[in-house]
Design a protein around this motif. Structure first.
Motif, mmCIF file in Angstrom:
data_model
loop_
_atom_site.group_PDB
_atom_site.id
_atom_site.type_symbol
_atom_site.label_atom_id
_atom_site.label_comp_id
_atom_site.label_asym_id
_atom_site.label_seq_id
_atom_site.Cartn_x
_atom_site.Cartn_y
_atom_site.Cartn_z
ATOM 1 N N ALA A 191 0.839 -1.198 0.000
ATOM 2 C CA ALA A 191 0.000 0.000 0.000
ATOM 3 C C ALA A 191 0.876 1.250 0.000
ATOM 4 C CB ALA A 191 -0.919 -0.004 1.216
ATOM 5 N N ARG A 192 1.948 1.185 0.788
ATOM 6 C CA ARG A 192 2.868 2.304 0.885
ATOM 7 C C ARG A 192 3.588 2.523 -0.442
ATOM 8 N NH1 ARG A 192 7.143 1.109 5.216
ATOM 9 N NH2 ARG A 192 8.137 0.276 3.373
ATOM 10 N N ALA A 193 4.040 1.406 -1.029
ATOM 11 C CA ALA A 193 4.767 1.512 -2.298
ATOM 12 C C ALA A 193 3.881 2.096 -3.393
ATOM 13 C CB ALA A 193 5.297 0.149 -2.710
ATOM 14 N N GLN A 194 2.560 1.842 -3.287
ATOM 15 C CA GLN A 194 1.647 2.417 -4.282
ATOM 16 C C GLN A 194 1.259 3.853 -3.946
ATOM 17 O OE1 GLN A 194 -1.731 -0.054 -5.145
ATOM 18 N NE2 GLN A 194 -0.493 -1.866 -5.549
ATOM 19 N N GLY A 195 1.832 4.379 -2.874
ATOM 20 C CA GLY A 195 1.552 5.769 -2.512
ATOM 21 C C GLY A 195 0.159 5.962 -1.933
ATOM 22 N N LEU A 196 -0.410 4.902 -1.361
ATOM 23 C CA LEU A 196 -1.767 5.021 -0.813
ATOM 24 C C LEU A 196 -1.786 5.662 0.575
ATOM 25 C CD1 LEU A 196 -3.190 1.510 -1.849
ATOM 26 C CD2 LEU A 196 -3.777 3.721 -2.827
ATOM 27 N N ARG A 201 5.990 13.057 -3.637
ATOM 28 C CA ARG A 201 5.770 12.332 -4.901
ATOM 29 C C ARG A 201 6.804 11.244 -5.128
ATOM 30 N NH1 ARG A 201 1.013 12.973 -6.888
ATOM 31 N NH2 ARG A 201 1.778 12.364 -8.938
ATOM 32 N N ILE A 202 7.732 11.085 -4.190
ATOM 33 C CA ILE A 202 8.922 10.279 -4.474
ATOM 34 C C ILE A 202 8.595 8.825 -4.831
ATOM 35 C CG2 ILE A 202 9.518 9.528 -2.104
ATOM 36 C CD1 ILE A 202 12.448 10.431 -2.852
ATOM 37 N N SER A 203 7.552 8.274 -4.189
ATOM 38 C CA SER A 203 7.248 6.870 -4.484
ATOM 39 C C SER A 203 6.581 6.720 -5.851
ATOM 40 C CB SER A 203 6.357 6.284 -3.392
ATOM 41 O OG SER A 203 5.112 6.931 -3.401
ATOM 42 N N LYS A 204 6.146 7.838 -6.444
ATOM 43 C CA LYS A 204 5.470 7.780 -7.750
ATOM 44 C C LYS A 204 6.448 7.897 -8.912
ATOM 45 C CE LYS A 204 1.235 8.725 -5.893
ATOM 46 N NZ LYS A 204 0.079 7.879 -6.029
ATOM 47 N N ARG A 254 16.415 10.301 -4.164
ATOM 48 C CA ARG A 254 16.377 9.411 -3.007
ATOM 49 C C ARG A 254 17.418 9.812 -1.956
ATOM 50 N NH1 ARG A 254 16.572 3.144 -2.097
ATOM 51 N NH2 ARG A 254 14.986 2.865 -3.647
ATOM 52 N N PHE A 255 18.645 10.114 -2.414
ATOM 53 C CA PHE A 255 19.700 10.510 -1.476
ATOM 54 C C PHE A 255 19.346 11.811 -0.767
ATOM 55 C CE2 PHE A 255 23.231 8.122 -3.929
ATOM 56 C CZ PHE A 255 23.007 7.002 -3.153
ATOM 57 N N ILE A 256 18.782 12.756 -1.533
ATOM 58 C CA ILE A 256 18.459 14.056 -0.932
ATOM 59 C C ILE A 256 17.368 13.874 0.123
ATOM 60 C CG2 ILE A 256 17.436 16.321 -1.408
ATOM 61 C CD1 ILE A 256 18.875 16.184 -4.164
ATOM 62 N N PRO A 302 14.386 9.751 9.164
ATOM 63 C CA PRO A 302 13.387 9.055 9.984
ATOM 64 C C PRO A 302 12.063 8.747 9.277
ATOM 65 C CG PRO A 302 14.398 10.826 11.241
ATOM 66 C CD PRO A 302 14.880 10.966 9.828
ATOM 67 N N VAL A 303 11.668 9.552 8.284
ATOM 68 C CA VAL A 303 10.386 9.262 7.625
ATOM 69 C C VAL A 303 10.544 8.520 6.296
ATOM 70 C CG1 VAL A 303 9.254 11.260 8.674
ATOM 71 C CG2 VAL A 303 10.137 11.440 6.352
ATOM 72 N N CYS A 304 11.789 8.286 5.888
ATOM 73 C CA CYS A 304 12.037 7.632 4.591
ATOM 74 C C CYS A 304 11.179 6.390 4.393
ATOM 75 C CB CYS A 304 13.499 7.222 4.492
ATOM 76 S SG CYS A 304 14.512 8.456 3.736
ATOM 77 N N ASP A 305 11.221 5.500 5.378
ATOM 78 C CA ASP A 305 10.522 4.228 5.226
ATOM 79 C C ASP A 305 9.023 4.432 5.038
ATOM 80 O OD1 ASP A 305 12.558 2.053 5.482
ATOM 81 O OD2 ASP A 305 13.022 3.202 7.281
ATOM 82 N N ALA A 306 8.477 5.394 5.786
ATOM 83 C CA ALA A 306 7.040 5.666 5.663
ATOM 84 C C ALA A 306 6.693 6.169 4.265
ATOM 85 C CB ALA A 306 6.613 6.680 6.713
ATOM 86 N N TYR A 307 7.663 6.721 3.553
ATOM 87 C CA TYR A 307 7.426 7.232 2.199
ATOM 88 C C TYR A 307 7.911 6.252 1.130
ATOM 89 C CZ TYR A 307 5.674 11.729 3.680
ATOM 90 O OH TYR A 307 4.887 12.718 4.215
ATOM 91 N N GLY A 308 8.156 5.024 1.544
ATOM 92 C CA GLY A 308 8.503 3.992 0.569
ATOM 93 C C GLY A 308 9.959 3.978 0.154
ATOM 94 N N ILE A 309 10.817 4.705 0.896
ATOM 95 C CA ILE A 309 12.254 4.677 0.605
ATOM 96 C C ILE A 309 12.916 3.853 1.706
ATOM 97 C CG2 ILE A 309 14.359 6.058 0.373
ATOM 98 C CD1 ILE A 309 12.392 6.620 -1.823
ATOM 99 N N ASN A 310 13.530 2.753 1.340
ATOM 100 C CA ASN A 310 14.179 1.892 2.322
ATOM 101 C C ASN A 310 15.434 2.598 2.860
ATOM 102 O OD1 ASN A 310 15.779 -0.077 3.581
ATOM 103 N ND2 ASN A 310 14.774 -1.696 2.404
#
Lengths: 292, 301
Positions: free
Chosen positions: A82-87, A113-116, B183-185, B192-200
């Motif tokens: 869900a997170r990877a899809q930006g939901l 927008r980074i995950s998109k 991603r690096f920036i 701390p919020v990277c993971d929540a935004y889909g960045i490992n």
């Protein structure tokens, strides 16, 4: 995939225990057999004392940790998917961003927008529109070119909310958004969340230990102190339930409420997790340090 | 061309072209990476990795890989790169285990690697004493030459083969960094919020540290172990003194790095100073200049 058939969040008999962090430490049980659903386009407030498992619940919904038992689904998907899809959009409790960064408000919002975006893609027209719209909704459009370090605390928080919604999520998770905000500020914040919800069709989960703030922000409430105590509209939230959730912290506020120490045992019993309002003693509820 | 051949060639017109090309490319790399290093406060990790590289040299010596021939130099570089990457990842893993205490992790890895390096130097010297005597002395001199090069750099040793390797690695690191810039920036700005935004965040940290380790080894080709971290810090630090806009900061940083390298080399060649330290001194001077500009600008406002 049609996510409309699924509730926004489904927590099904979830338990989580933090492993012991050293030879002289004990594993810490943060959540015990929690079950609830969050319907789409509702605003759920999760209320509980410090150490009650609120942050753990957020980490589970964001998929940063995986439950020891039970299942977490976000729009019918695994939280990571869900997170990877930006939901999912997320506002952290403490803004730990490096504010010395040479970066503008707009650039920070663009991170939403980074995950998109694939690594080689530049921000397209859609991205720029979403970024503009997000800034508009939280009223930071006029700050777009300002340096991130030059903002006030309130402005910074709105920028971070803009970042959270810039990816057009369907679920917005807010962690203690009104810490240190006065009552008028809480009301304004509640209004802003309402606007976001109606404009973007969001489901909102607000986590807080602040009882006054939650009424302004939520239309359903779950009380969490390791197990789930209550889950209904705010009107049903009686002093008695709050007292049980917060243990004796609340007693002073609502009068002399006696809490049975022996009822702590009921917390272990899954049948009591919903609507039972089981009481925990102080040791049980308030000292389960929220592990990092 | 190997070292010996270079030394035997016409000394009055040493082949400076590969030196200049290598130094400028590595300076550009330092300019780009240093912005992240400064903003993410990784300067000390660079220091740790560069000193850890010493352990890699020790391993190369014990394995009988010497830098005196071109093939030997390439082999040695490969071992040093591998060891430096391991050291960087080791620091990263230890930081996680020790609950975010990066300084402790660096302290452990730096000292362990340097100690290992020195022990292995001694072991490899001891091994040679059992060989026939004349060979041992030659190897011994080789080792001292290597130690000196590793500690203080010897960019004048750079032939086209070495320059090509340095330039190649630098371009690869630059390309990956460009590819992963967003991603690096984000990671450096708000880990701390990277993971929540889909960045490992773990993976991003490790990828950056691998690139940093490669850059440190490239920087060592100019300045040696002792000063390698400098060219991965100074340009970025200087650029941040004079700009608040991200794209400008990267531009200024690369510019300052290149100007520093160019002036440093000019001074080095003219006055016959060691090139690496001359570059570091010039970049330091530029840092002071930007600091003064910063103070002057804030007074004017």
């Amino acid at each position: 995939m049609n996510s409309d058939q699924h509730p926004a969040v489904e927590i099904d008999h979830v338990s989580y225990t933090y492993p012991a962090s050293g030879l002289d430490a004990q594993p810490v049980s943060a959540l015990q057999d929690i079950s609830f659903k969050v319907d789409e386009k509702t605003k759920l407030g999760v209320l509980g004392p410090n150490g009650g498992g609120k942050s753990t619940l957020i980490k589970l919904i964001l998929g940063i940790i995986v439950p020891n038992q039970g299942k977490v689904k976000v729009f019918g998907l695994s939280p990571t998917k869900a997170r990877a899809q930006g939901l999912v959009g997320y506002l952290p409790q403490r803004i730990e961003s490096d504010l010395d960064w040479p970066i503008s408000v707009e650039q920070v919002v663009a991170f939403g927008r980074i995950s998109k975006l694939k690594p080689w893609q530049r921000l397209g027209k859609n991205d720029l529109q979403s970024i503009q719209h997000a800034m508009e909704l939280v009223d930071v459009l006029d700050l777009a070119n300002r340096h991130i370090g030059s903002l006030s605390g309130g402005q910074l928080q709105r920028v971070m909310i803009a970042r959270a919604i810039a990816g057009n999520p369907k679920l917005l998770v807010l962690d203690e958004p009104t810490v240190g905000v006065d009552i008028a500020g809480q009301q304004r914040f509640g209004k802003m969340i309402e606007t976001l919800q109606s404009e973007l069709g969001l489901t909102v989960i607000v986590v807080t230990h602040d009882m006054r703030a939650i009424a302004a922000m939520a239309d359903r409430i779950a009380c969490l102190s390791r197990s789930l105590h209550f889950h209904d509209a705010p009107q049903g939230l009686t002093p008695g339930v709050l007292a049980q959730v917060f243990a004796h912290d609340v007693a002073g506020v609502f009068g002399d409420i006696h809490i049975d120490a022996h009822r702590a045992d009921e917390c272990e019993d899954p049948s009591h997790t919903i609507r039972s309002g089981c009481g925990c003693d102080e040791h049980d509820c308030s000292d389960q340090g929220e592990n990092k | 061309m190997n070292t010996l051949a270079l030394l035997q060639s016409d000394v009055s017109s040493p082949s400076v072209a590969p030196v200049i090309f290598a130094a400028i490319t590595i300076a550009i790399l330092g300019g780009a990476l240093s912005v992240f290093v400064v903003l993410k406060r990784l300067a000390f990790i660079g220091q740790g990795v560069s000193h850890a590289a010493f352990g890699g040299v020790g391993i190369a010596l014990v394995l009988g890989v010497h830098g005196a021939t071109t093939m030997g130099a390439i082999g040695q570089l490969a071992i040093v790169i591998a060891f430096s990457i391991l050291a960087a990842l080791w620091i990263s893993a230890l930081t996680r285990i020790s609950k975010g205490r990066t300084d402790t992790a660096i302290g452990v890895v730096l000292s362990a690697s340097m100690a290992l390096g020195f022990v292995l130097f001694t072991v490899s010297e001891g091994g040679h004493e059992h060989d026939d005597h004349g060979h041992a002395i030659e190897a011994h001199q080789d080792e001292h030459h290597i130690i000196e090069e590793i500690l203080f750099g010897n960019i004048l040793d750079t032939d086209w083969t070495k320059a090509g390797i340095s330039i190649g690695f630098s371009l690869i690191v630059l390309m990956i960094t460009w590819f992963m810039r967003r991603r690096f920036i984000f990671w450096a700005f708000d880990e701390p919020v990277c993971d929540a935004y889909g960045i490992n965040s773990k993976r991003t940290t490790d990828i950056f540290l691998v690139l940093l380790a490669l850059s440190v080894v490239m920087a060592m080709q100019i300045t040696g172990v002792v000063l390698a971290a400098a060219i991965l810090v100074l340009p970025g630090a200087a650029a941040l003194n004079i700009s608040n806009r991200l794209s400008n900061v990267f531009g200024y940083s690369i510019l300052i790095a290149v100007i520093g390298a160019a002036i440093g080399m000019l001074i080095g060649f003219q006055a016959d100073y060691p090139i690496g330290p001359a570059i570091v001194l010039t970049q330091s001077a530029l840092y002071v200049v930007t600091l003064l500009m910063n103070k002057a600008m804030s007074r004017l406002r």
